[in-house]
Design an enzyme around this catalytic site. Structure first.
Site: not given
Ligand SMILES: NC(=O)c1ccc[n+]([C@@H]2O[C@H](COP(=O)([O-])OP(=O)(O)OC[C@H]3O[C@@H](n4cnc5c(N)ncnc54)[C@H](O)[C@@H]3O)[C@@H](O)[C@H]2O)c1
Ligand SMILES: O=c1ccn([C@@H]2O[C@H](COP(=O)(O)OP(=O)(O)O[C@H]3O[C@H](CO)[C@@H](O)[C@H](O)[C@H]3O)[C@@H](O)[C@H]2O)c(=O)[nH]1
Length: 441
Positions: A154, A263, A266, A327
């Protein structure tokens, strides 16, 4: 299609809600009963623009349901998404226990052919481990059921998650059989009517693509942050440099903003995890080591500027802080630069009044009722009697403040700006002492 999503956090909830929005019958499962009970009542546990409407609409339409029942979710979806957390282990590698537990739960309860799709960010080779865990559970049951595993990382960004999911730049799908590829094509057809966005590849490449994307973006930011500090030393302006290089289409304008460090949940963890993966197979990713180190020092840039202006001992000083979330448009404070700054200010004896449009409750959860952190009801109220304003998050509402009102509230008109929100010459004209990043004030 019938779909189950295991893990109902940022990614799982957005995935489930958006797939329901296009007509699928989605069951979201999480072990966190409190979270699931709130969701059943349409109460969204995270701040994410647009998500509330989609969740409520699809609950009402009967296309989106929530459960804590593993058996129910393992039997519902023809496609079983795994979207659980992969937090950093002590050594920085991704902790795979939740992914494997989810896989085992599916293996223990599935009653017919399933496609298991990993949406969590996982190291290369995880799909094989997921496959092995499911197979082991089936074998324990003496079951000969068939299943396939796919990787579908994702790329959504917090704060823009719904939009990113509904209108993705690309949908990466890692498969090793045509039947699963076709199923994923059908699932994602509604999201690519305008043009083909699906990129089908082998599973390991899909797993690596996710880390490569985040590592590349983090690299751009650290590169710009290092250049910003150089620009500052030499009297150049990083904002002008950003325009100058971004105009080259080979570079582009995105993710070139210098600031007080990246920060979130991810970038920091994924940059570390990719290095650990490389180490495990005898490689060293030297660039990523530098990216991480540069980011750690960048989180200290604001405190260094504050100490240079007020001295190392900040006892009795009081600072207004705008922005706590890592952010804008999110309440997420995981690995937020604000946390490092608050601790640095405390260590030097200062107190803080903070304002954030969404993350105030999260700050209270993290810092408790520590009297050294106060929270204000508005950005202007936070300024009352502060020695200076420090900006950490670039919320839109901070972009055009009433500078006259600001000056009347602060003890002295001083701003440390970790996100370069203002033009130095405008602030000079307002009589404000301004400390941006990588620009001569
Ligand atoms: N947060 C983001 O922006 C983002 C974007 C892209 C990818 N990811 C990736 O997606 C994954 C999930 O991230 P997130 O931010 O949604 O995490 P999160 O911590 O918000 O949610 C994870 C959920 O999984 C649940 N969980 C854990 N073990 C479980 C199980 N065995 N069965 C059912 N539920 C269970 C937890 O209770 C929690 O609600 C991570 O690998 C992360 O790196 C996150
Ligand atoms: O020019 C820039 C852009 C971003 N940031 C910082 O970078 C961090 C991450 O920002 P952003 O990428 O917008 O947020 P996330 O929600 O963490 O998203 C990243 O991490 C996700 C989890 O893997 C991915 O799915 C996304 O594609 C990827 O952008 C933040 O602290 C921002 O302030 C900067 O300092 N300068």
């Amino acid at each position: 299609m019938q779909i189950s999503v295991i893990g109902t956090g940022y990614v799982g909830l957005v995935t489930g809600a958006c797939l329901a929005e296009v007509g699928n019958d989605v069951l979201c499962m999480d072990l966190d009963a409190h979270k699931i009970n709130r969701l059943k009542q349409g109460d969204i546990p995270i701040y994410e623009p647009g998500l509330d409407d989609i969740v409520k609409r699809n609950i009402a339409a009967g296309r989106l349901r929530f459960t804590t029942d593993v058996v129910e979710s393992a039997s519902h979806g023809a496609i079983q998404f795994i979207a659980v957390g992969t937090p950093p282990d002590e050594d920085g590698s991704a902790d795979m226990q939740y992914v494997i537990a989810a896989a085992r739960a599916i293996g223990q309860s599935m009653q017919e052919y399933k496609v298991i799709v990993d949406k969590s960010t996982v190291p290369v080779g995880t799909a094989e481990k997921v496959r092995a865990a499911i197979q082991e559970e089936l074998s324990k049951r003496g079951s000969k059921l068939k299943f396939n595993v796919a990787s579908n990382p994702e790329f959504l960004k917090e704060g823009a998650a719904v939009d990113d999911f509904m209108r993705p730049d690309r949908i990466v799908v890692g498969v090793d059989d045509e039947r699963t590829a076709n199923l994923m094509r059908a699932l994602y057809a509604p999201f690519q009517r305008n043009h083909e966005r699906l990129i089908v590849m082998d599973i390991k490449s899909a797993e690596l693509t996710k880390y490569a994307a985040n590592a590349m973006l983090a690299t751009r930011i650290s590169f710009m942050n290092e250049l910003a500090m150089l620009a500052e030393k030499m009297g150049a302006d990083i904002e002008q440099v950003r325009h100058g290089i971004g105009s080259d289409p080979r570079i582009g304008y995105h993710f070139l903003y210098a600031g007080c460090g990246y920060g979130g949940s991810c970038f920091p963890k994924d940059v570390q995890a990719l290095q650990r993966t490389a180490n495990e197979c005898g490689r060293e990713l030297k660039i990523l080591g530098a990216v991480e180190a540069a980011n750690e020092s960048q989180k200290k840039v604001l405190i260094a500027k504050i100490a240079a202006r007020f001295g190392n001992d900040l006892t009795g000083r009081h600072f207004a802080l705008w922005g706590l979330a890592f952010k804008p448009n999110t309440d997420d404070m995981r690995d937020a630069p604000s946390r490092v700054l608050i601790k640095d200010l405390w260590e030097r004896g200062a107190t803080v009044t903070a304002y954030d449009p969404a993350a105030m409750h999260e700050a209270r959860r993290i810092f408790g009722n520590d009297p050294r952190l106060m929270v204000a009801d508005s950005s202007m109220a936070a300024l009352e009697d502060a020695d200076a304003l420090v900006i950490v998050t670039e919320w839109k509402a901070f972009r055009s403040p009433d500078f006259a009102a600001m000056k009347s509230k602060l003890k002295a008109p001083i701003i440390f700006d970790g996100r370069n929100l203002y033009e130095p010459r405008d602030l000079r004209a307002e009589g404000i002492e301004y400390f941006p990043i990588g620009r001569s004030a």
